[in-house]
Design a protein around this motif. Structure first.
Motif, short mmCIF file in Angstrom:
data_model
loop_
_atom_site.label_atom_id
_atom_site.label_comp_id
_atom_site.label_asym_id
_atom_site.label_seq_id
_atom_site.Cartn_x
_atom_site.Cartn_y
_atom_site.Cartn_z
N UNK A 69 -22.40 29.63 15.07
CA UNK A 69 -23.50 29.26 14.18
C UNK A 69 -24.80 29.12 14.96
N UNK A 70 -24.73 28.45 16.10
CA UNK A 70 -25.94 28.26 16.89
C UNK A 70 -26.47 29.61 17.39
N UNK A 71 -25.56 30.54 17.67
CA UNK A 71 -25.99 31.88 18.07
C UNK A 71 -26.83 32.53 16.98
N UNK A 72 -26.46 32.30 15.70
CA UNK A 72 -27.26 32.89 14.63
C UNK A 72 -28.64 32.25 14.55
N UNK A 73 -28.76 31.05 15.07
CA UNK A 73 -30.08 30.42 15.09
C UNK A 73 -30.94 31.01 16.19
N UNK A 74 -30.28 31.32 17.31
CA UNK A 74 -31.04 31.76 18.48
C UNK A 74 -31.42 33.23 18.37
N UNK A 75 -30.45 34.07 17.99
CA UNK A 75 -30.71 35.52 17.99
C UNK A 75 -31.08 35.98 16.59
N UNK A 76 -32.26 36.60 16.51
CA UNK A 76 -32.76 37.03 15.20
C UNK A 76 -31.83 38.02 14.54
N UNK A 130 -29.07 20.25 6.22
CA UNK A 130 -28.00 19.38 6.72
C UNK A 130 -27.10 20.16 7.67
N UNK A 131 -26.80 21.39 7.30
CA UNK A 131 -25.92 22.23 8.11
C UNK A 131 -26.52 22.47 9.49
N UNK A 132 -27.81 22.74 9.51
CA UNK A 132 -28.46 23.04 10.78
C UNK A 132 -28.38 21.84 11.72
N UNK A 133 -28.75 20.68 11.20
CA UNK A 133 -28.73 19.48 12.05
C UNK A 133 -27.32 19.21 12.56
N UNK A 134 -26.35 19.21 11.63
CA UNK A 134 -25.01 18.80 12.04
C UNK A 134 -24.34 19.81 12.96
N UNK A 135 -24.60 21.10 12.75
CA UNK A 135 -23.94 22.09 13.61
C UNK A 135 -24.51 22.06 15.02
N UNK A 136 -25.82 21.87 15.14
CA UNK A 136 -26.39 21.78 16.49
C UNK A 136 -25.82 20.56 17.21
N UNK A 137 -25.83 19.42 16.49
CA UNK A 137 -25.26 18.20 17.10
C UNK A 137 -23.79 18.42 17.42
#
Lengths: 341, 450
Positions: free
Chosen positions: B340-347, B219-226
């Motif tokens: 948050x999105x940065x943590x998704x992009x950068x390993x 849920x966190x992933x979807x909502x934070x990207x949006x």
């Protein structure tokens, strides 16, 4: 001036739709409460919520539509009704809000609570009463004017036999229409216990309703004789048709036959009376301050509203049919064989 | 308080309550539609359960939204009869169309909410959410059109104090209509994304049901990207609004920024205190030239100052604080969601993804975004004072003269307290002891049977 007729017919139609479906809703709340108190809720409540859960929000829109349309087509009346109805309409709004919100809390929440059901059930009877005030005021005689400002004359309103008879009529009509529809719904659902109870209520409320409507007629004569004479002399046949429909509905229900037709007769009965009342009231929206032909919005706006209205209906009617198909005409859903969620 | 003040207070109170639920109403349908779509597309029952739980909670907020919306609809006529008499002549069209959009939304929302298991094709139910989204967004557009008419009236001429030669379509598509609607819809979506993210963050922080962690992380992933996407949209909309104000309503922009003397290289003032007599601002962070830049992308642009307007037509200067708060809360949401999105992009950053400070930050974005909405509306509504229809009708000429206003105000205040408390209570109870993994299991079971 064609637009004033279009406007008034559109508004009257929507008000009529609101009265029918809101009555079903308001009455259902009262029946649910009554059943709970008398320990008959197992008979009834599942049936009511199966019908109401999907439609209550749509019911509310009919009301919004009516008053927005009123401001749109007859802005002049917004000035008068807006000022005069401040307190009665606010009370109605508070009741409507409590009812709508607590309906949702009671039905969609984790657990149901008796106080919530009480709030939701009782407000349903007070709302028609407070909304009926608008009807009463429109007959004239309750507005006092001081120079350029005007206000509602409360003593006059509270002491008037006419206003009280309208209030009682509104409440009883709500219970009558509601039990009429729910009898049909219970019959369709093959729910014998609920059916017995509702049929009893329908037969119980019918006769007093007719008695009170006669009393409303008589007191209208005192309140607004022009309106009364117009109703009796020009539109008597509409009221006669209404009475015939009432008798047919009662007979069908007594004989336990064709409940769908019985409810259609109820709609016609209300329809004839309501349009008879409306037609005999013209040309006044608010007697004697607001005449509908003078209060209508300018032509270019009326044209735009009419176009918007036609386009809107093209969108709405199929959607409404879909809604009814899924929740009223779908036999398996009505019988509770399809889950809600 | 005289009757004008009470009428203003009551209207403000109603709108402040309604906007909470209206924002949820505009933002939520898209959220559960996206979750349901992902559930089918990825064949992952978690997302379907997410959609089901979100829409279940939504039934409660939508009920309160409907009733408060009905209240404000009628209160317009009850509290401002003169305005509606005039407004009815000129802007009935968007009001009328708003009702149609609302009608459309209400019908399909009912169908969406009660037909989860009614259709054979797995896509049919998701498709039903499209009319709900359209209805909700369009009713926001139309009602914003009414409000923008009050800011930038159009589509009529005044003759002997009456509005004549009305052009309904011109009044509806008035100058500020597009830019404001864009801002309203973008911020509603942004706020809803952050509220749902905050709920997920709260559940992860509390960690009561450990089996649910995976579900809440999704849920966190979807909502934070949006959230990040819609925040960027909102920022763009905000920038367009500033430029628009500079051109069309300069007194509003000047009041936001306590900009007294007309001039180029105008400063952007951040917080601080004002001495109204000397027009001195103390304790503020000033960024030279930024106001000019915001107004027209050029630091040499001349920005009109408050001293160039008649004193009687100026809005209250407190709006400056609302402006600062709105902008800083928006920027806060942007920073958190970008992090948050940065943590998704950068390993390399991935280990911070569900770190405590991050979760606490996300927890705050929900309330922050909702507060920004409230402040934004206070800002724009108070920024229009003393006009109800800018340039044509003053607030004090439009208020009702009827008796009983104080009584009614107390009545509504009590009602709003009851509504807010009980709806929060019901919502919390709804999900308190209902772990998500059970819902996920229920969804997978249904799918297995098909």
């Amino acid at each position: 001036m064609i637009f004033s007729y279009i406007g008034i017919i559109v508004l009257w139609l929507f008000l009529f739709c609101y009265i029918i479906i809101a009555s079903i809703d308001f009455g259902a709340g009262f029946f649910a409460l009554h059943a709970k108190i008398t320990n008959q809720d197992k008979k009834l409540n599942h049936l009511i919520s199966r019908y109401l859960n999907p439609v209550w929000e749509v019911t509310n829109v009919f009301f919004v539509f009516f008053f927005v349309g009123m401001v749109g087509f007859f802005p002049e009346s917004a000035l008068y009704f807006g000022t005069v109805l401040l307190v009665p309409a606010s009370i109605a709004l508070v009741l409507l809000s409590i009812r709508g919100a607590f309906y949702a809390f009671e039905n969609y929440g984790q657990d149901s609570k008796l106080p919530w059901l009480v709030l939701y059930g009782l407000t349903g009877l007070f709302i028609p009463a407070s909304l009926a005030t608008a009807m009463t005021i429109s007959e004239g005689g309750y507005i006092t004017k001081h120079g350029s400002s005007f206000d509602l004359n409360w003593t006059e309103l509270l002491l008037s036999p006419f206003s009280w008879s309208v209030v009682f009529l509104a409440i009883i009509t709500v219970l009558y229409i509601s039990s009429g529809f729910l009898t049909f719904y219970a019959d369709r659902a093959k729910d014998t216990r609920a059916y017995k109870l509702l049929r009893y209520w329908f037969l119980f409320w019918g006769p007093p309703m007719i008695a009170i409507s006669l009393f409303v007629f008589l007191s209208l004569r005192v309140q607004n004789e022009t309106h009364f004479l117009s109703a009796v002399l020009n539109y008597w046949w509409l009221f006669l048709l209404s009475l015939i429909c009432f008798i047919v509905a009662m007979l069908l229900t007594l004989l336990k036959k064709a409940h769908g037709w019985a409810f259609i007769m109820v709609i016609f009965q209300m329809g004839f009376a309501f349009f008879g009342y409306g037609a005999s009231k013209l040309p006044y929206i608010l007697y004697p301050q607001v005449q509908f032909e003078h209060a209508v919005v300018n032509d270019s706006m009326a044209m735009a509203l009419t176009i918007a209205f036609i386009c809107g209906l093209l969108l709405l009617i199929p959607s409404l049919i879909l809604l009814l198909k899924l929740f009223v005409f779908d036999k398996e859903y009505v019988e509770g064989k399809k889950s809600q969620y | 308080m005289d009757s004008v003040e009470i009428a203003r207070f009551l209207t403000g109170m109603t709108l402040a309550v309604h906007i909470i639920f209206a924002t949820i109403g505009v933002g939520m349908p898209l959220m559960f539609a996206i979750a349901e779509f992902l559930g089918i597309k990825k064949n992952d029952p978690s997302y379907t359960a997410l959609a089901k739980r979100w829409s279940k909670g939504y039934t409660i907020t939508v009920a309160v939204g409907v009733v408060t919306g009905t209240i404000i609809g009628l209160q317009l006529s009850l509290l401002w009869p003169t305005f509606m008499q005039m407004g009815g002549h000129v802007i009935a069209l968007p009001l009328f169309m708003e009702t149609f959009a609302f009608f459309f939304e209400a019908i399909f929302l009912s169908i969406y909410l009660y037909t989860w298991n009614r259709f054979k094709g797995k896509w049919t139910h998701v498709i039903l959410s499209i009319p709900v989204i359209i209805g909700g967004s369009f009713s926001a557009l139309f009602i914003t059109s009414v409000n923008s008419f009050m800011n930038t009236p159009a589509g009529f001429q005044v003759k002997d104090g009456r509005m004549v030669n009305v052009e309904p379509w011109a009044a509806m598509f008035n100058a500020s209509f597009l830019v404001r609607s864009f801002h309203v819809v973008a911020t509603a979506l942004m706020t809803m994304a952050f509220i749902l993210a905050a709920v997920a963050a709260f559940k992860l922080l509390k960690n009561k049901v450990s089996k649910d962690a995976e579900y809440h992380k999704k849920a966190l992933k979807v909502t934070m990207i949006l959230g990040l996407v819609f925040t960027l949209g909102s920022m763009l909309a905000g920038d367009l609004s500033a430029k628009f104000l500079h051109k069309v309503q300069p007194e509003k922009l000047a009041a936001y920024e306590w900009h007294f003397d007309t001039g180029s290289k105008a400063d952007l003032v951040f917080f601080g205190t004002l001495n109204e007599h000397t027009q001195q601002v103390t304790g503020a962070i000033k960024i030279p030239g930024l106001l000019s830049f915001l107004a027209d992308d050029n630091i040499n642009t001349k920005v009109k100052g408050l001293n160039d307007f008649p004193k009687a037509d100026l809005p209250p200067l407190i709006v400056h604080y609302f402006f600062d708060l709105m902008v800083s809360l928006g920027v806060f949401c942007f920073i958190i969601s970008a992090a948050y999105v940065a943590t998704l992009i950068f390993k390399k950053l991935r280990r911070f993804m569900h770190a405590k400070p991050m979760l606490y930050g996300i927890l705050l974005t929900g309330p922050a975004a909702m507060l920004a909405i409230e402040f934004g509306w206070f800002l724009t509504e108070m920024g229009r004072q003393p006009w109800i229809v800018r340039g044509y009708l003053k607030v004090k000429e439009a208020a009702t003269q009827a008796g009983g206003l104080t009584f009614v105000t107390i009545l509504f205040a009590l009602l709003y307290i009851v509504l807010i408390v009980t709806s929060a209570y019901v919502l919390i109870r709804m999900f308190k002891n209902k772990p998500a993994y059970k819902d996920v299991a229920a969804v997978s079971k249904e799918r297995g049977e098909q």
